[in-house]
Design a protein around this motif. Structure first.
Motif, short mmCIF file in Angstrom:
data_model
loop_
_atom_site.label_atom_id
_atom_site.label_comp_id
_atom_site.label_asym_id
_atom_site.label_seq_id
_atom_site.Cartn_x
_atom_site.Cartn_y
_atom_site.Cartn_z
N LEU A 33 0.94 -1.14 0.02
CA LEU A 33 0.32 0.01 0.12
C LEU A 33 0.98 1.07 -0.27
O LEU A 33 0.67 2.19 -0.48
N GLN A 82 2.50 1.92 -3.64
CA GLN A 82 0.93 1.96 -4.79
C GLN A 82 1.51 4.06 -5.46
O GLN A 82 2.07 4.92 -4.66
N ASP A 83 2.19 3.88 -7.29
CA ASP A 83 2.11 5.01 -7.23
C ASP A 83 3.28 5.38 -7.00
O ASP A 83 3.42 7.49 -6.81
N ASP A 114 1.04 9.18 -3.07
CA ASP A 114 0.36 9.57 -3.09
C ASP A 114 -0.65 9.19 -1.97
O ASP A 114 -0.48 8.60 -0.97
N TRP A 157 -3.18 6.22 -1.29
CA TRP A 157 -2.64 4.90 -0.45
C TRP A 157 -1.85 5.22 0.45
O TRP A 157 -1.96 4.33 1.42
N ARG A 158 -1.35 6.66 0.61
CA ARG A 158 -0.76 6.35 1.48
C ARG A 158 -1.62 6.53 3.28
O ARG A 158 -0.75 5.60 4.43
N TRP A 179 -4.13 4.67 3.71
CA TRP A 179 -5.01 3.41 3.57
C TRP A 179 -3.30 2.59 4.05
O TRP A 179 -3.51 2.01 4.78
#
Length: 224
Positions: free
Chosen positions: A52, A55-56, A60, A63-64, A66
């Protein structure tokens, strides 16, 4: 556990003495108890947290967020699994091994990942991880002489580390970004101070243990 096996009652329906019944209940602690399940959840969350976070490209905000949620759940399970195991006699060999591994794994994953992304200086990660590894080796060094109990300072250190890493996982700006810097600074100081105190206690414990062994050996020679 829903009942007591026949072996605990002697196989004839006669209740076993209270002490034997208590021992039987403790020995029934299953691998699949709530404490171990929480530990396993924390182990599973480690790779999930890393995925997680990266991601990207790892920057991001969504996502951070999450990733922070996964990290927070892992830290919360750390609070409860050990307490449940001790309170309800759910201590198992698996838990003794897996619980400290899970604790260090989630913290190491957070620190290394943040340093790799350039959000946290590598020296901070190095200091914290070196302390944790050193203390683990120290435990093996003095294990035959006794166990050093967790101190209040150690618990505060763990709380400070978890809070600081969690704040760095979130992409904070402004005053909150400044605050997380100081929280991490406090965490690093507590990491070093409690680590040195643990070394002191370990040295004292080992000296006492060796002195007791020498005294016992001398007493054995005199008694011949």
């Amino acid at each position: 556990m829903t009942g007591v096996p026949a072996s605990a009652t002697g196989g004839s329906g006669t209740p076993a003495p209270r002490g034997k019944l208590g021992a039987a209940a403790v020995n029934q602690a299953s691998l699949w108890n709530i404490a171990n399940i929480l530990t396993m959840v924390r182990l599973v969350l480690v790779p999930g947290f890393v995925v997680l976070l990266f991601q990207d490209g790892g920057h991001d905000p969504a996502w951070r967020a999450w990733a922070w949620a996964a990290f927070a759940v892992a830290m919360i399970t750390d609070v409860f699994d050990g307490h449940l195991a001790r309170t309800y006699n759910l201590v198992t060999d698996f838990g003794k091994i897996a619980d400290p591994i899970a604790d260090k794994a989630i913290m190491a994953a957070g620190l290394i990942s943040l340093s790799y992304l350039g959000d946290l200086p590598w020296w901070v990660t190095g200091v914290i991880l070196a302390r944790e590894l050193g203390i683990t080796l120290m435990r093996f060094w003095v294990i035959r002489h006794g166990v050093i109990p967790a101190s209040r300072g150690g618990k505060v250190k763990t709380l400070a580390q978890g809070t600081a890493v969690g704040m760095y996982v979130l992409m904070l700006t402004g005053p909150l970004a400044t605050l997380r810097f100081w929280v991490m600074a406090v965490a690093v100081v507590l990491t070093v101070v409690t680590g040195l105190d643990y070394v002191r206690q370990a040295v004292v414990l080992r000296r006492r243990g060796l002195a007791a062994e020498r005294a016992a050996a001398a007493a054995g020679v005199d008694g011949r």
